[in-house]
Design a protein around this motif. Structure first.
Motif, PDB file in Angstrom:
ATOM      1  N   ILE A  88     -15.844  40.743  67.203  1.00  0.00           N
ATOM      2  CA  ILE A  88     -16.770  40.109  66.266  1.00  0.00           C
ATOM      3  C   ILE A  88     -16.537  38.596  66.305  1.00  0.00           C
ATOM      4  N   VAL A  89     -17.556  37.859  66.685  1.00  0.00           N
ATOM      5  CA  VAL A  89     -17.444  36.409  66.742  1.00  0.00           C
ATOM      6  C   VAL A  89     -18.368  35.832  65.674  1.00  0.00           C
ATOM      7  N   LEU A  90     -17.771  35.302  64.625  1.00  0.00           N
ATOM      8  CA  LEU A  90     -18.537  34.725  63.531  1.00  0.00           C
ATOM      9  C   LEU A  90     -18.226  33.230  63.429  1.00  0.00           C
ATOM     10  N   PRO A  91     -19.174  32.430  62.963  1.00  0.00           N
ATOM     11  CA  PRO A  91     -18.936  30.989  62.874  1.00  0.00           C
ATOM     12  C   PRO A  91     -18.047  30.583  61.697  1.00  0.00           C
ATOM     13  N   ILE A  92     -17.557  31.536  60.928  1.00  0.00           N
ATOM     14  CA  ILE A  92     -16.711  31.251  59.778  1.00  0.00           C
ATOM     15  C   ILE A  92     -15.362  31.931  60.002  1.00  0.00           C
ATOM     16  N   ALA A  93     -14.309  31.295  59.525  1.00  0.00           N
ATOM     17  CA  ALA A  93     -12.967  31.833  59.714  1.00  0.00           C
ATOM     18  C   ALA A  93     -12.798  33.123  58.924  1.00  0.00           C
ATOM     19  N   PRO A  94     -12.033  34.080  59.470  1.00  0.00           N
ATOM     20  CA  PRO A  94     -11.832  35.355  58.768  1.00  0.00           C
ATOM     21  C   PRO A  94     -11.192  35.188  57.392  1.00  0.00           C
ATOM     22  N   LEU A  95     -10.322  34.207  57.241  1.00  0.00           N
ATOM     23  CA  LEU A  95      -9.688  33.966  55.943  1.00  0.00           C
ATOM     24  C   LEU A  95     -10.727  33.636  54.883  1.00  0.00           C
ATOM     25  N   TRP A  96     -11.723  32.853  55.252  1.00  0.00           N
ATOM     26  CA  TRP A  96     -12.769  32.499  54.299  1.00  0.00           C
ATOM     27  C   TRP A  96     -13.638  33.698  53.947  1.00  0.00           C
ATOM     28  N   LEU A  97     -13.873  34.572  54.892  1.00  0.00           N
ATOM     29  CA  LEU A  97     -14.652  35.785  54.588  1.00  0.00           C
ATOM     30  C   LEU A  97     -13.916  36.659  53.584  1.00  0.00           C
ATOM     31  N   VAL A  98     -12.619  36.819  53.775  1.00  0.00           N
ATOM     32  CA  VAL A  98     -11.830  37.629  52.845  1.00  0.00           C
ATOM     33  C   VAL A  98     -11.796  36.956  51.470  1.00  0.00           C
TER      34      VAL A  98
END
Length: 59
Positions: free
Chosen positions: A33-43
């Motif tokens: 999964i390549v998202l333009p937002i960091a995973p930490l911010w999603l959590v």
């Protein structure tokens, strides 16, 4: 001193926050999964949605 009222979140808000956190964790663990937002911010956003749902009566 005024007490803070905390309510149980609605099932919809809980599921939305759960999905956001799961996407963030999946993005942190895998490279598929390549998202333009960091995973930490999603959590963090997922937990913020859950916290706001607990403090709100209608959400």
């Amino acid at each position: 001193m005024k007490r803070i009222r905390v309510n149980a979140p609605s099932q919809t808000a809980f599921l939305v926050s759960l999905i956001i956190v799961a996407i963030g964790l999946a993005d942190a663990i895998t490279t598929v999964i390549v998202l333009p937002i960091a995973p930490l911010w999603l959590v963090a956003i997922g937990y913020l949605v859950l916290a706001l749902a607990c403090y709100s009566r209608r959400f």
